[in-house]
Design an enzyme around this catalytic site. Structure first.
Site, mmCIF file in Angstrom:
data_model
loop_
_atom_site.group_PDB
_atom_site.id
_atom_site.type_symbol
_atom_site.label_atom_id
_atom_site.label_comp_id
_atom_site.label_asym_id
_atom_site.label_seq_id
_atom_site.Cartn_x
_atom_site.Cartn_y
_atom_site.Cartn_z
ATOM 1 C CE LYS A 1 7.794 43.850 4.595
ATOM 2 N NZ LYS A 1 6.713 44.784 4.860
ATOM 3 N NE ARG B 1 7.836 53.425 3.153
ATOM 4 C CZ ARG B 1 7.724 52.192 3.649
ATOM 5 N NH1 ARG B 1 7.697 51.159 2.834
ATOM 6 N NH2 ARG B 1 7.654 51.997 4.934
ATOM 7 N NE ARG C 1 5.037 52.611 7.295
ATOM 8 C CZ ARG C 1 5.357 51.355 7.038
ATOM 9 N NH1 ARG C 1 4.879 50.761 5.951
ATOM 10 N NH2 ARG C 1 6.134 50.678 7.838
ATOM 11 N NE ARG D 1 8.860 42.862 10.034
ATOM 12 C CZ ARG D 1 8.000 43.631 9.363
ATOM 13 N NH1 ARG D 1 6.712 43.415 9.442
ATOM 14 N NH2 ARG D 1 8.426 44.638 8.648
ATOM 15 N NE ARG E 1 10.171 50.396 9.978
ATOM 16 C CZ ARG E 1 9.879 51.162 8.919
ATOM 17 N NH1 ARG E 1 10.113 52.462 8.950
ATOM 18 N NH2 ARG E 1 9.358 50.622 7.851
#
Ligand code: AMP
Length: 211
Positions: free
Chosen positions: A13, A125, A158, A86, A169
């Site tokens: 996103k 990532r 992260r 969310r 998550r």
């Protein structure tokens, strides 16, 4: 027009937002980025949010909704809601906030990706802490290892991209965010974008076609 990018974590996103900002002159409201900004500035909100984010959990609605309401004081049109709402409570609060500002959500793009793909993507990532661009250790390597192609900042991983946090998550998304699919279907605003095995360009083209 205001739009929402509705998706699980790691659905690209952020990259889609970057492209929409560049090509459609939209303004991004990323609650994840706002929280990280507050955390690096050690604000009261940041200290509170960090407790949840460190665990891969959602920050409580009261904190999140308040932060968004503040942001909307300076911008309430041509927005991309990236990572918000969310939960159903957040979605209802957003409708109310926008109504008061004589604004509304135009379309909700559901970026649909299988959990297994998300998991692999997030464990590899790498992020540029300065410009927020993201890379992947195997599939989207920077030209120089651990260095951002655009501003030469050292890349980071992260804290919430640790495997056990990613699982939390994804679970949070399934139980709290996935019900929003129906919420926006009922409002006739949902546009489903199939993002499995699609390049960034293919994903963006699908969004652009439906915009
Ligand atoms: P993101 O950068 O969008 O993946 O968000 C990173 C983390 O920030 C999430 O895992 C949550 O802990 C927190 N967060 C971001 N947006 C929200 C939201 N709308 N509601 C609750 N927590 C959020």
């Amino acid at each position: 027009m205001n739009i929402i990018l509705l998706c699980s974590t790691g659905s690209r996103k952020g990259i889609m937002s970057e492209l929409l900002i560049e090509k459609k002159q939209l303004i991004q409201l990323s609650t994840g980025d706002l929280f990280r900004h507050n955390i690096s500035n050690k604000t009261e909100l940041g200290v509170e949010a960090q407790k949840y984010m460190n665990e891969g959990k959602y920050v409580p609605d009261s904190i999140t909704n308040g932060m968004v309401e503040d942001f909307l004081k300076s911008n309430n049109d041509n927005l991309i809601f990236d990572g918000f709402p969310r939960t159903e409570n957040q979605a209802l609060a957003l409708d109310e906030m926008l109504k008061k500002l004589d604004s509304e959500i135009g379309k909700v793009f559901l970026l649909d990706v299988d959990d297994k793909i998300l998991f692999d993507r997030l464990t590899g990532r790498l992020i540029c802490p300065k410009c927020k661009r993201s890379y992947h250790k195997q599939t989207r390597k920077p030209k120089v290892e651990w260095v951002c192609d655009f501003d030469e900042t050292e890349l980071i991983t992260r804290a919430d991209d640790a495997p056990e946090k990613i699982s939390t998550r994804i679970e949070e998304y399934q139980s709290l965010t996935a019900p929003l699919i129906q919420f926006y279907e009922k409002q006739d605003k949902l546009v489903k974008i199939d993002c499995n095995n699609k390049t960034i360009d293919e994903m963006y083209k699908q969004i652009e076609k439906e915009f």
